[in-house]
Design a protein around this motif. Structure first.
Motif, PDB file in Angstrom:
ATOM      1  N   LEU A  16       0.842  -1.206   0.000  1.00 24.29           N
ATOM      2  CA  LEU A  16       0.000   0.000   0.000  1.00 24.29           C
ATOM      3  C   LEU A  16       0.872   1.249   0.000  1.00 24.29           C
ATOM      4  N   PHE A  17       1.878   1.267   0.847  1.00 27.30           N
ATOM      5  CA  PHE A  17       2.802   2.395   0.894  1.00 27.30           C
ATOM      6  C   PHE A  17       3.459   2.624  -0.466  1.00 27.30           C
ATOM      7  N   LEU A  18       3.953   1.550  -1.081  1.00 22.35           N
ATOM      8  CA  LEU A  18       4.612   1.676  -2.386  1.00 22.35           C
ATOM      9  C   LEU A  18       3.640   2.117  -3.477  1.00 22.35           C
ATOM     10  N   ALA A  19       2.380   1.695  -3.401  1.00 27.43           N
ATOM     11  CA  ALA A  19       1.384   2.140  -4.374  1.00 27.43           C
ATOM     12  C   ALA A  19       1.171   3.650  -4.249  1.00 27.43           C
ATOM     13  N   GLY A  45       2.655   9.088  -6.930  1.00 28.71           N
ATOM     14  CA  GLY A  45       3.248  10.411  -6.864  1.00 28.71           C
ATOM     15  C   GLY A  45       3.282  11.063  -5.499  1.00 28.71           C
ATOM     16  N   LEU A  46       2.738  10.420  -4.485  1.00 27.34           N
ATOM     17  CA  LEU A  46       2.803  11.040  -3.165  1.00 27.34           C
ATOM     18  C   LEU A  46       4.259  11.054  -2.679  1.00 27.34           C
ATOM     19  N   GLY A 100       9.432   7.674 -11.004  1.00 31.17           N
ATOM     20  CA  GLY A 100      10.863   7.866 -11.219  1.00 31.17           C
ATOM     21  C   GLY A 100      11.728   7.211 -10.155  1.00 31.17           C
ATOM     22  N   VAL A 101      11.230   7.121  -8.915  1.00 34.28           N
ATOM     23  CA  VAL A 101      12.040   6.504  -7.858  1.00 34.28           C
ATOM     24  C   VAL A 101      12.255   5.012  -8.118  1.00 34.28           C
ATOM     25  N   PHE A 102      11.371   4.419  -8.940  1.00 41.16           N
ATOM     26  CA  PHE A 102      11.504   3.002  -9.252  1.00 41.16           C
ATOM     27  C   PHE A 102      12.508   2.763 -10.390  1.00 41.16           C
ATOM     28  N   ALA A 103      13.122   3.834 -10.873  1.00 34.33           N
ATOM     29  CA  ALA A 103      14.156   3.712 -11.899  1.00 34.33           C
ATOM     30  C   ALA A 103      15.506   4.198 -11.381  1.00 34.33           C
ATOM     31  N   ILE A 157      11.903  -2.731  -4.153  1.00 36.33           N
ATOM     32  CA  ILE A 157      11.394  -4.068  -4.485  1.00 36.33           C
ATOM     33  C   ILE A 157      11.496  -4.976  -3.260  1.00 36.33           C
ATOM     34  N   ALA A 158      12.553  -4.799  -2.480  1.00 37.75           N
ATOM     35  CA  ALA A 158      12.776  -5.641  -1.295  1.00 37.75           C
ATOM     36  C   ALA A 158      11.807  -5.327  -0.159  1.00 37.75           C
ATOM     37  N   PHE A 159      11.272  -4.110  -0.103  1.00 36.50           N
ATOM     38  CA  PHE A 159      10.430  -3.721   1.032  1.00 36.50           C
ATOM     39  C   PHE A 159       9.336  -4.740   1.358  1.00 36.50           C
ATOM     40  N   PRO A 160       8.439  -5.080   0.436  1.00 35.62           N
ATOM     41  CA  PRO A 160       7.367  -6.017   0.812  1.00 35.62           C
ATOM     42  C   PRO A 160       7.885  -7.428   1.093  1.00 35.62           C
TER      43      PRO A 160
END
Length: 180
Positions: A57-60, A65-66, A77-80, A88-91
Motif C-alpha cells: 500500500l505504501f509503495l502504491a 506520486g505522493l 521515477g524513484v523506481f528507476a 522491491i525488497a520492502f514487501p
C-alpha cells in the motif's frame, strides 16, 4: 476484515511518518532512512501477509506520486533510480520478517530480532545491492561496498524493531498479530 485493513493502513502511514526523519545521503544515491525500521515493524507486528500488504500500500501511494519516501521523493521515477532494489525488497522483507516471527516459537524479542535481521537486513541488502549494481552499472562487489554503510544502522533498527515488538507484546499481546 475491517480491523486488518485498519492495521495495514496504519502501518503504511507509519512507514510514511518515518520518512520525515531526516535522511543521510550517501555517494551511491541511496539514502539512509528510518523507513526500513517501519518495514521491519510491519513484519514483526502485523505478520507476513498483513505486513507485506501494508508495504505494498505504501509503495502504491509512492508510485502514484505522493512524496512519502524520505526527502519527499515519490512518483514512478524513484523506481528507476538506485533505490529500486530496496523498494522491491520492502514487501518481501516485511513478509520474511513476519514469517519468521509467526513460525518460530522462540521468545517474541528473539524471534522479532531474527525476523528483522533476515528480512530487514539480509533480504533488503541482497536486493538493494543488485538494484544498485544494475542502475549504477557497477559489479556486485562494487555495489556491495556502496551498500556496506547501511549495515550498522540496520542492525540497530532490527534491535529497535525487536524491542518495540516485545514491548507491545508485553503490554498488549493481542496487538502483535504475528503471534495471534
Amino acid at each position: 476484515m475491517e480491523r486488518n485493513l485498519t492495521h495495514i493502513a496504519l502501518f503504511a502511514a507509519l512507514i510514511a511518518v518515518l520518512g520525515l526523519v531526516p535522511k543521510i545521503d550517501l555517494i551511491s544515491g541511496v539514502p539512509i532512512t528510518a523507513q526500513s525500521l517501519g518495514i521491519m515493524l510491519c513484519g514483526t507486528v502485523l505478520g507476513s501477509k498483513r505486513g507485506a500488504l501494508a508495504v505494498l500500500l505504501f509503495l502504491a501511494l509512492v508510485a502514484v506520486g505522493l512524496p512519502l519516501l524520505s526527502g519527499g521523493r515519490g512518483g514512478l521515477g524513484v523506481f528507476a533510480g538506485p533505490s529500486v532494489g530496496y523498494l522491491i525488497a520492502f514487501p518481501i522483507s516485511a513478509f520474511v520478517a513476519g514469517w519468521v516471527v509467526e513460525r518460530w516459537s522462540a521468545p517474541i524479542g528473539v524471534a522479532s530480532f531474527a525476523g528483522a535481521v533476515l528480512g530487514g537486513i539480509v533480504i533488503m541488502s541482497v536486493l538493494g545491492t543488485i538494484g544498485m549494481a544494475v542502475v549504477l552499472g557497477k559489479t556486485l562487489p562494487e555495489a556491495a561496498l556502496l551498500a556496506a554503510p547501511f549495515l550498522a544502522g540496520d542492525v540497530l533498527k532490527a534491535g529497535i524493531a525487536a524491542a518495540i515488538t516485545q514491548g507491545l507484546a508485553k503490554v498488549r499481546p493481542a496487538a502483535v498479530l504475528s503471534r495471534a
